[in-house]
Scaffold this active site. Sequence first.
Site, mmCIF file in Angstrom:
data_model
loop_
_atom_site.group_PDB
_atom_site.id
_atom_site.type_symbol
_atom_site.label_atom_id
_atom_site.label_comp_id
_atom_site.label_asym_id
_atom_site.label_seq_id
_atom_site.Cartn_x
_atom_site.Cartn_y
_atom_site.Cartn_z
ATOM 1 N N ASP A 50 34.306 48.486 44.238
ATOM 2 C CA ASP A 50 33.044 48.171 43.489
ATOM 3 C C ASP A 50 32.030 48.738 43.620
ATOM 4 O O ASP A 50 30.966 49.002 42.754
ATOM 5 C CB ASP A 50 33.060 46.432 43.903
ATOM 6 C CG ASP A 50 34.070 45.562 43.358
ATOM 7 O OD1 ASP A 50 34.608 46.142 42.383
ATOM 8 O OD2 ASP A 50 34.059 44.381 43.951
ATOM 9 N N GLU A 89 38.697 46.887 48.109
ATOM 10 C CA GLU A 89 38.221 46.252 46.968
ATOM 11 C C GLU A 89 36.598 46.469 46.673
ATOM 12 O O GLU A 89 36.029 46.921 45.853
ATOM 13 C CB GLU A 89 38.475 45.070 46.381
ATOM 14 C CG GLU A 89 40.058 44.938 46.471
ATOM 15 C CD GLU A 89 40.609 45.577 45.210
ATOM 16 O OE1 GLU A 89 39.956 46.332 44.231
ATOM 17 O OE2 GLU A 89 41.837 46.030 45.138
ATOM 18 N N HIS A 101 35.887 51.591 39.047
ATOM 19 C CA HIS A 101 36.481 50.843 39.972
ATOM 20 C C HIS A 101 37.867 51.588 40.500
ATOM 21 O O HIS A 101 38.047 52.033 41.619
ATOM 22 C CB HIS A 101 36.618 49.515 39.855
ATOM 23 C CG HIS A 101 37.299 48.698 40.536
ATOM 24 N ND1 HIS A 101 36.590 47.942 41.520
ATOM 25 C CD2 HIS A 101 38.683 48.617 40.900
ATOM 26 C CE1 HIS A 101 37.501 47.115 42.316
ATOM 27 N NE2 HIS A 101 38.719 47.729 42.004
ATOM 28 N N GLU A 102 38.630 51.885 39.342
ATOM 29 C CA GLU A 102 40.080 52.179 39.605
ATOM 30 C C GLU A 102 39.938 53.695 40.321
ATOM 31 O O GLU A 102 40.761 54.253 41.139
ATOM 32 C CB GLU A 102 40.923 52.361 38.399
ATOM 33 C CG GLU A 102 41.153 50.869 37.883
ATOM 34 C CD GLU A 102 41.534 49.747 39.001
ATOM 35 O OE1 GLU A 102 42.105 50.220 39.896
ATOM 36 O OE2 GLU A 102 41.201 48.574 38.774
ATOM 37 N N HIS A 120 39.429 53.634 43.896
ATOM 38 C CA HIS A 120 40.494 53.448 44.830
ATOM 39 C C HIS A 120 41.029 54.697 45.447
ATOM 40 O O HIS A 120 41.813 54.674 46.577
ATOM 41 C CB HIS A 120 41.379 52.898 44.011
ATOM 42 C CG HIS A 120 41.054 51.211 44.198
ATOM 43 N ND1 HIS A 120 40.765 50.375 45.518
ATOM 44 C CD2 HIS A 120 41.067 50.068 43.165
ATOM 45 C CE1 HIS A 120 40.462 49.185 45.140
ATOM 46 N NE2 HIS A 120 40.748 49.008 43.822
HETATM 47 ZN ZN LIG Z 1 40.833 47.143 42.655
#
Ligand SMILES: [Zn+2]
Length: 208
Positions: free
Chosen positions: A117, A113, A51-52, A55
């Site tokens: 995800d 976000e 997830h990070e 980003h």
């Molecule tokens: Zn996040």
Amino acid sequence: MWDLPWGTSNASYDPQCNSINVYAGFLTGDLYREDMTREELMAGVGMVIAHELSHAFDTRGSKYDETGALRDWWTEADQQAFDRRVEKLIAYYESLHPWKDGSSYSGTLVQQEAIADLGAMGCILRIAKKTEGFDYDAFFRAFTKLRRCKMTETAMENRFRTNPHPMDHLRVNVVAAQFPEFQETYDIRPGDGMYVAPEDRITIWGAS
Ligand SMILES: [Zn+2]
């Protein structure tokens, strides 16, 4: 860059340092324990790391290059394809009406976000495909368990109306439903609640 105390229960991506930070306080419970199975680890700390990383390629992170400089480094064609996919993602979330007054969800607010995800799930499932004997049911169950919570409707609305993270049940149901591995694991068919037709699925990274 460490912008929070090490014991914080959180994780982050910093576009200006092009770094992902998973704080020690986060690595407990159902996210990370030494006795966890491979599927539980991939659903927990694996999904957090993915997830990070994702980003770095969301609407904001993609504006920074690998040195952390604000620079337009994408081709025009890539940017246009990305924008089209993000528009579809925003429209998907805005088609949801979870609030008491029936108003629509804010796809614009949660886009970064939601991209992270979906990017994370795509990344982990690509690893799963190369993993012999991967137990998809165990993985999806562990992933779902991490987002369980109990909250009144009013508390949920107060917390999530202006939160850039989608509500926890959406972070499970919307994300999982976009992937054929989930649809196949549970034999989900047209007419079922979590069925999403291939042409309606949101894909930011990977083949659309
Ligand atoms: Zn996040």
